[in-house]
Design an enzyme around this catalytic site. Structure first.
Site, PDB file in Angstrom:
ATOM      1  CG  PHE A  82      -8.010   1.174  -4.842  1.00 17.53           C
ATOM      2  CD1 PHE A  82      -8.159   0.959  -6.202  1.00 17.53           C
ATOM      3  CD2 PHE A  82      -7.057   2.084  -4.431  1.00 17.53           C
ATOM      4  CE1 PHE A  82      -7.375   1.646  -7.119  1.00 17.53           C
ATOM      5  CE2 PHE A  82      -6.263   2.764  -5.324  1.00 17.53           C
ATOM      6  CZ  PHE A  82      -6.438   2.549  -6.677  1.00 17.53           C
ATOM      7  CD  GLU A  83      -3.027  -0.841  -2.977  1.00 18.82           C
ATOM      8  OE1 GLU A  83      -2.206  -0.414  -2.138  1.00 18.82           O
ATOM      9  OE2 GLU A  83      -2.722  -1.043  -4.163  1.00 18.82           O
ATOM     10  N   GLY A  84      -7.620  -0.495   1.206  1.00 17.02           N
ATOM     11  CA  GLY A  84      -7.981  -0.096   2.557  1.00 17.02           C
ATOM     12  C   GLY A  84      -8.590   1.286   2.558  1.00 17.02           C
ATOM     13  NE  ARG A 109      -2.653  -0.515   3.515  1.00 14.48           N
ATOM     14  CZ  ARG A 109      -2.971  -1.540   4.338  1.00 14.48           C
ATOM     15  NH1 ARG A 109      -2.134  -1.891   5.304  1.00 14.48           N
ATOM     16  NH2 ARG A 109      -4.092  -2.197   4.197  1.00 14.48           N
TER      17      ARG A 109
END
Length: 632
Positions: free
Chosen positions: A430-432, A300
């Site tokens: 996205f990616e958290g 990330r």
């Protein structure tokens, strides 16, 4: 099309979902973390200062690639065309292959460039300054696609088989999300079961929003495998598999289209009786979700550095426009409202770059646990970057809202601020997502506290478990307060004064029996006012938990006489080396407070307010807490 539009009926309880998430966490902190120590009340500057510099040899190896990549992007990439047509030309993708851009971090022995995390991030920063769709292509392939988990958890045989293909430009993807599964993987429906001959797994299911999925040759697929029984309870297993999209049963059902990133190759992928060899399990059965979380610690970091690129580009656009655009006889950059925005944009961009590159340097250096640092970098940079872009649209006004093609058609410079905004918005998801990052950071930050008091505060605990937890805390507190062996027999330090026992002083100061009245304690020192000691002017004793109170002859806390120019008290005995407790009379001023002019200064304390000595006729309403004590 077989895409599942609505999620299936939920079959997982909140407790089960929590258990799956907890099982996937890294439970041990085997390496130091700057942020974790902050949450524990420790400022470990040695972990971040001096700011880590990149290795000179690494810079020498990376520089030629970065220069060629920058030249290629500026000469061969037409971002407006990519946004308009929704496709990255094959000539661009092949050119990136020829540069080695699909194997930046793959070791050189497998045909990759073998560059560091920080060099990879600088390459992504260059790409992000030109086109977001190409950033998605390269980062989904290398940050969360097959190369990164393969590098961290793959077997030698898996690396020999797949790294050369990936380094040459075989695009990869990561498949986790499902129609009913986003941040909660416990509800995963994609299933893999052992084949009858035991030599493979049979994979069935469907994945949603699989970035690079419509163009990938290889992908990491997360799937449930048969549960295990642990202490009489079912424990759900999630396993990671390397899947080749050319295998029978793998199908692209749909390519998704979005508000921004018009050329992102994202889609719905289905798996129907796909036979996956047993040797294609990554790391081990049941370790898939933990693999994903560990991979994302560095994976990330792409988003923070791409946010830096967006911030720099917007700052460049805003500064140029604010110097060209004239309103009310002055460039708009000289009006305070715009100047304030540009100043904040510059400061935040600088901070974003420092945060992102620090995390990258930590990842390269090794010996750090950066799960919290990476999460905070992703959260802070994506949100700060979004604010910068929003301010850029505001500064450009109507031209910030207008498309580049429209600006070009009417003869103005085609500055694609609105495209930057559309492309960037997904970074907060996205990616958290930002909300999940808040939860992740909070959970990891209180990990130590839950280790201590988890049985008391966590949901799902029985009454017996909570009572046992409370008893354990009580025993722990008592153990911490218990005297150390032989502690009580030790006498006072050489030259130290004995514990004072002046009853009147002790009552007013609320000092318990057997405790010293410190001269420089937590609430400043003791000062005589009108022949008595005021309770508010006497420091509360720093309670010693290491042993019983020391005994000694009675001695008043006040000096026998008054010295000219200040009211003083002798420094009391040090207790077990605690700071703030001064030495006895005649201790030669070790760490002593500065006394009034001409008073010698040894072993005395003078309370001052605004550098003026407090005299006997000071008003009784003086707030002692606000007095400043000058120290040597």
């Amino acid at each position: 099309m077989a895409t599942t539009v609505t999620p299936r009926e939920r079959k997982v309880s909140a407790d089960e979902a929590r258990e799956v998430a907890e099982a996937a966490r890294e439970h041990e902190w085997t390496a130091p973390s700057f942020v974790r120590d902050l949450f524990l009340g420790r400022l470990r500057l040695d972990l971040v200062h001096p700011y880590p510099e990149q290795d000179a040899e690494e810079i020498r190896r990376a520089q030629p690639f970065l220069e060629k990549l920058e030249r290629f992007l500026r000469e061969r990439v037409d971002s407006d065309r990519i946004d308009r047509e929704g496709e990255i030309p094959e000539t661009v993708i092949q050119g990136l292959r020829d540069l080695g851009a699909f194997g930046i971090k793959i070791p050189r022995e497998y045909g990759g460039l073998g560059l560091s995390q920080l060099s990879y991030m600088r390459a992504i920063e260059l790409v992000s300054s030109i086109d977001g769709s190409i950033t998605a292509l390269l980062s989904a392939h290398q940050s969360i696609g097959v190369p990164q988990p393969l590098k961290m958890f793959g077997s030698d045989e898996q690396k020999q088989r797949y790294f050369p293909r990936l380094a040459k430009g075989a695009i990869s993807a990561f498949a986790l999300t499902e129609p009913g599964v986003g941040s909660d993987p416990a509800a995963m429906e994609t299933m893999a079961v052992p084949s009858e001959d035991g030599q493979a797994w049979i994979l069935n299911g469907e994945k949603l929003w699989c970035t690079n999925g419509t163009k990938a040759e290889l992908m990491v697929v997360m799937a449930r495998t048969p549960s295990k029984m642990v202490n009489g309870k079912e424990k759900r297993q999630i396993t990671a598999f390397i899947v080749e999209t050319a295998w029978p049963g793998v199908k692209v059902e749909h390519r998704c289209h979005f508000m921004g990133l018009k050329a992102i190759y994202n889609g719905v992928i289905s798996f129907k009786n796909v036979r996956v060899p047993r040797e294609n399990v990554l790391w081990g059965e049941g370790k898939g979700l933990k693999l994903a979380l560990i991979t994302l610690n560095t994976g990330r970091l792409t988003l923070p550095i791409s946010s830096v690129a967006a911030g720099k580009r917007c700052l460049e656009i805003s500064r140029r426009w604010s110097s060209e655009r004239v309103q009310w006889g002055r460039p708009i950059g000289k009006h305070d409202a715009i100047a304030q925005k540009i100043g904040a944009m510059a400061a935040n961009t600088f901070a974003m770059e420092a945060v992102a590159e620090l995390c990258g340097a930590m990842a390269d250096r090794g010996g750090y646990d950066i799960r919290l640092e990476a999460a905070i970098a992703k959260l802070y940079n994506s949100e700060a970057g979004w604010r910068i872009i929003d301010d850029t649209v505001q500064i450009r006004g109507g031209r910030g809202y207008e498309t580049a093609d429209s600006l070009r058609a009417r003869g103005e410079r085609p500055v694609a601020v609105e495209r930057i905004m559309r492309d960037f918005r997904i970074n907060l998801i996205f990616e958290g997502s930002s909300e999940i990052m808040h939860l992740f950071i909070a959970r990891e930050a209180v990990d130590k506290h839950l280790q201590v008091a988890g049985d008391v505060v966590l949901p799902g605990k029985t009454l017996g478990q909570r009572l046992r937890g409370i008893l354990a805390q009580v025993r722990g507190v008592r153990a911490a307060r218990a005297p150390r062996p032989g502690r009580g027999a030790r006498g006072p330090a050489p030259g130290a004064g004995r514990v004072p026992r002046d009853g009147a002083v002790r009552t007013q100061a609320r000092v318990p029996p057997g405790r010293a009245v410190p001269a420089g304690g937590r609430r400043s020192g003791a000062v005589r006012h009108g022949g008595r000691v005021r309770a508010g002017a006497v420091a509360a004793a720093a309670r010693s938990r290491r042993g019983p109170p020391r005994r000694g002859p009675r001695r008043s806390v006040l000096s026998p006489g008054e010295r000219a120019g200040a009211r003083q008290v002798p420094r009391t005995a040090p207790q077990h080396g605690r700071p703030g407790l001064s030495g006895g009379p005649g201790s030669a001023g070790r760490g002593a407070s500065v006394a009034g002019a001409g008073d010698g200064g040894a072993g005395v304390i003078v309370i001052r307010r605004h550098d003026a000595t407090l005299h006997e006729k000071a008003p009784q309403s003086c707030n002692v807490a606000s007095w400043r004590r000058a120290t040597v």
